[in-house]
Structure formats: structure tokens, C-alpha cells
Design an enzyme around this catalytic site. Structure first.
Site, PDB file in Angstrom:
ATOM      1  N   ASN A   1       0.859  -1.183   0.000  1.00 18.65           N
ATOM      2  CA  ASN A   1       0.000   0.000   0.000  1.00 18.65           C
ATOM      3  C   ASN A   1       0.899   1.238   0.000  1.00 18.65           C
ATOM      4  OD1 ASN A   1      -2.346  -1.566   0.174  1.00 18.65           O
ATOM      5  ND2 ASN A   1      -2.222  -1.662   2.404  1.00 18.65           N
TER       6      ASN A   1
ATOM      7  N   HIS B   1       6.519  -1.233   3.775  1.00 19.56           N
ATOM      8  CA  HIS B   1       6.308  -2.627   4.181  1.00 19.56           C
ATOM      9  C   HIS B   1       5.552  -3.359   3.095  1.00 19.56           C
ATOM     10  CE1 HIS B   1       2.993  -0.088   5.641  1.00 19.56           C
ATOM     11  NE2 HIS B   1       2.190  -1.119   5.422  1.00 19.56           N
TER      12      HIS B   1
HETATM   13  P1  AMP Z   1      -0.824  -0.190   5.742  1.00 23.86           P
HETATM   14  O1  AMP Z   1      -2.262   0.264   5.657  1.00 23.86           O
HETATM   15  O2  AMP Z   1      -0.360  -0.848   4.480  1.00 23.86           O
HETATM   16  O3  AMP Z   1       0.076   0.939   6.191  1.00 23.86           O
HETATM   17  O4  AMP Z   1      -0.801  -1.328   6.825  1.00 23.86           O
HETATM   18  C1  AMP Z   1      -0.266  -1.190   8.105  1.00 23.86           C
HETATM   19  C2  AMP Z   1      -0.443  -2.510   8.812  1.00 23.86           C
HETATM   20  O5  AMP Z   1       0.295  -2.483  10.006  1.00 23.86           O
HETATM   21  C3  AMP Z   1      -1.900  -2.833   9.192  1.00 23.86           C
HETATM   22  O6  AMP Z   1      -2.257  -4.071   8.574  1.00 23.86           O
HETATM   23  C4  AMP Z   1      -1.858  -2.939  10.709  1.00 23.86           C
HETATM   24  O7  AMP Z   1      -2.704  -3.946  11.214  1.00 23.86           O
HETATM   25  C5  AMP Z   1      -0.388  -3.245  10.979  1.00 23.86           C
HETATM   26  N1  AMP Z   1       0.121  -2.850  12.275  1.00 23.86           N
HETATM   27  C6  AMP Z   1      -0.055  -1.674  12.908  1.00 23.86           C
HETATM   28  N2  AMP Z   1       0.580  -1.664  14.094  1.00 23.86           N
HETATM   29  C7  AMP Z   1       1.161  -2.878  14.219  1.00 23.86           C
HETATM   30  C8  AMP Z   1       1.967  -3.491  15.222  1.00 23.86           C
HETATM   31  N3  AMP Z   1       2.294  -2.867  16.362  1.00 23.86           N
HETATM   32  N4  AMP Z   1       2.400  -4.757  15.021  1.00 23.86           N
HETATM   33  C9  AMP Z   1       2.071  -5.418  13.872  1.00 23.86           C
HETATM   34  N5  AMP Z   1       1.326  -4.886  12.894  1.00 23.86           N
HETATM   35  C10 AMP Z   1       0.869  -3.634  13.064  1.00 23.86           C
END
Ligand code: AMP
Length: 125
Positions: free
Chosen positions: A95, A108
Site C-alpha cells: 500500500n 512494508h
Molecule cells: P498499511 O495500511 O499498508 O500501512 O498497513 C499497516 C499494517 O500495520 C496494518 O495491517 C496494521 O494492522 C499493521 N500494524 C499496525 N501496528 C502494528 C503493530 N504494532 N504490530 C504489527 N502490525 C501492526
């Protein structure tokens, strides 16, 4: 976009908050998503400070780029998703920015699998 040192993945990389780690090497960390959208939902992140895939592609070294892709392959193997290892495949997503619904401003990859994805969220062309 400048890099926000206080984003949640930067804090994970500094060890300030925990993660459920799957894989780590000199350039990459991989851990389970805290809010999984599929049976298997893993994040693969570079250790360097890159905001998104575009930033990473332009500024990362060849070692960082190859390590990230090798880590994706390793994580898929560990989670038994790789087609080459008898798995059933997966979806790899980066994303990017507001239109890509990127919430965490540290580059990521999402690796999702363990069940069929369907086409929800993907525009048909
Ligand atoms: P995005 O919308 O591509 O930025 O996705 C960010 C992702 O990070 C989401 O799927 C969240 O559930 C995940 N996320 C946020 N905080 C954490 C955390 N502390 N540990 C693991 N995943 C996380």
C-alpha cells in the site's frame, strides 16, 4: 514525504515496542500483522528509513533490495505459502500513499495467504 521517526514500525525496529517476529537479517525484519486480514498475514519491512516502495526503490542499496525480496521468499517458505514448496500461493501488497490506503509511513510488504483472496479491493481493468 519526509520519514517520521516516530511511526510504529520505527519503534518496533528500535525495540521500543514488541512484535511477533518471524524472520530477521541485517537489512530486514518480518513479523505477524497485529490485525490479520487473512489466516496468514505477515509484514516484511526494511530496517532502513524508507517511507514507501517508491522511496525504497530509488534510495535503497542493491543489498537492501535483494535482501528484502529474499526475505519475502523466506517468509513464504516458513509459512508454507510458496508454490515451489508445495504451498497454495499468496498475495504480496505494498500500500502506497493516500490513494493506496497506506497507514504506517514506513515501507512494508503485506504477505497474505492461507485461504483464497478473492478480488475484493482490487479494481477490475
Ligand atoms: P498499511 O495500511 O499498508 O500501512 O498497513 C499497516 C499494517 O500495520 C496494518 O495491517 C496494521 O494492522 C499493521 N500494524 C499496525 N501496528 C502494528 C503493530 N504494532 N504490530 C504489527 N502490525 C501492526
Amino acid at each position: 514525504m519526509s520519514y517520521d521517526e516516530n511511526n510504529i514500525f520505527a519503534k518496533i525496529l528500535r525495540g521500543e515496542i514488541p512484535c511477533n517476529k518471524i524472520y530477521e537479517d541485517d537489512f530486514v525484519l518480518s513479523f505477524h500483522d497485529i490485525n490479520p486480514q487473512k489466516k496468514i498475514h505477515v509484514l516484511v519491512i526494511p530496517k532502513g528509513s524508507y517511507t514507501d516502495v517508491d522511496d525504497f526503490s530509488k534510495r535503497a542499496s542493491k543489498d537492501e533490495i535483494s535482501s528484502l525480496m529474499q526475505a519475502v521468499a523466506e517468509v513464504c517458505k516458513i509459512n508454507k505459502l510458496s508454490l515451489s514448496e508445495g504451498g497454495n500461493g499468496f498475495r504480496l501488497i505494498a500500500n502506497t500513499g493516500p490513494d493506496g490506503s497506506q497507514e504506517v509511513p514506513h515501507f512494508h510488504y503485506h504477505v497474505m495467504g492461507g485461504e483464497p483472496m478473492g478480488l475484493r479491493g482490487l479494481r477490475k481493468v
